[in-house]
Write a protein that holds these residues in place. Structure first.
Motif, short mmCIF file in Angstrom:
data_model
loop_
_atom_site.label_atom_id
_atom_site.label_comp_id
_atom_site.label_asym_id
_atom_site.label_seq_id
_atom_site.Cartn_x
_atom_site.Cartn_y
_atom_site.Cartn_z
N ILE A 241 89.33 -24.02 20.97
CA ILE A 241 89.00 -24.53 19.63
C ILE A 241 87.59 -24.11 19.24
CG2 ILE A 241 88.54 -26.65 18.32
CD1 ILE A 241 90.93 -27.90 19.88
N GLY A 242 86.66 -24.24 20.19
CA GLY A 242 85.28 -23.82 19.93
C GLY A 242 85.20 -22.34 19.61
N TYR A 243 85.97 -21.54 20.33
CA TYR A 243 85.98 -20.10 20.07
C TYR A 243 86.56 -19.80 18.69
CZ TYR A 243 86.93 -15.16 20.28
OH TYR A 243 86.97 -13.82 19.98
N LEU A 244 87.62 -20.49 18.32
CA LEU A 244 88.21 -20.26 16.99
C LEU A 244 87.22 -20.63 15.89
CD1 LEU A 244 91.86 -21.48 17.56
CD2 LEU A 244 91.06 -19.14 17.23
N ILE A 245 86.48 -21.73 16.07
CA ILE A 245 85.46 -22.11 15.09
C ILE A 245 84.36 -21.04 15.05
CG2 ILE A 245 83.63 -23.79 14.60
CD1 ILE A 245 85.61 -25.94 15.66
N LEU B 165 82.71 -18.20 11.85
CA LEU B 165 81.33 -17.95 11.45
C LEU B 165 81.09 -16.44 11.40
CD1 LEU B 165 79.62 -20.54 13.81
CD2 LEU B 165 80.15 -20.83 11.40
N PRO B 166 80.16 -16.02 10.57
CA PRO B 166 79.86 -14.59 10.56
C PRO B 166 79.28 -14.16 11.91
CG PRO B 166 78.70 -15.76 8.79
CD PRO B 166 79.40 -16.76 9.62
N GLY B 167 79.80 -13.09 12.44
CA GLY B 167 79.29 -12.62 13.72
C GLY B 167 80.35 -11.89 14.52
#
Length: 84
Positions: free
Chosen positions: A41-45, A49-51
Motif C-alpha cells: 500500500i505504501g509503495y502504491l501511494i 507521487l511524482p518520482g
C-alpha cells in the motif's frame, strides 16, 4: 564488483518469498517486521507521487539478494557477460 555485491548482501535486506512480482515489498516487510500488505500500500501511494518509483523498484529487484539462495540477479547477469 564482488565488493559491491558483498556490501549489498551485508545490508540484510533480501527479496522475500511472499511475491507478486520480484519480492521487493515482501523482503522489506520481512526485514522491518511489517505486514507485506502495508508495504505494498505504501509503495502504491509512493507511485502516485511524482518520482521514479518504478525505477527504484526495478533497481532493488536487480540488486537485492534472493531470500532462498542469496542470488543477486545483476551479479549473475554480469558474471555471464564476463564482467569481473
Amino acid at each position: 564488483m564482488e565488493k559491491f555485491f558483498s556490501v549489498i548482501r551485508s545490508l540484510g535486506l533480501k527479496r522475500g518469498p511472499e511475491r507478486w512480482l520480484g519480492g521487493v515489498c515482501g523482503g522489506i516487510g520481512a526485514k522491518f517486521g511489517v505486514d507485506v500488505a502495508w508495504v505494498r500500500i505504501g509503495y502504491l501511494i509512493f507511485c502516485l507521487l511524482p518520482g521514479p518509483a518504478f525505477v527504484i523498484y526495478l533497481a532493488l529487484w536487480f540488486l537485492l539478494p534472493d531470500s532462498k539462495d542469496d542470488r543477486i540477479i545483476l551479479q549473475g547477469f554480469l558474471q555471464n557477460r564476463g564482467v569481473k
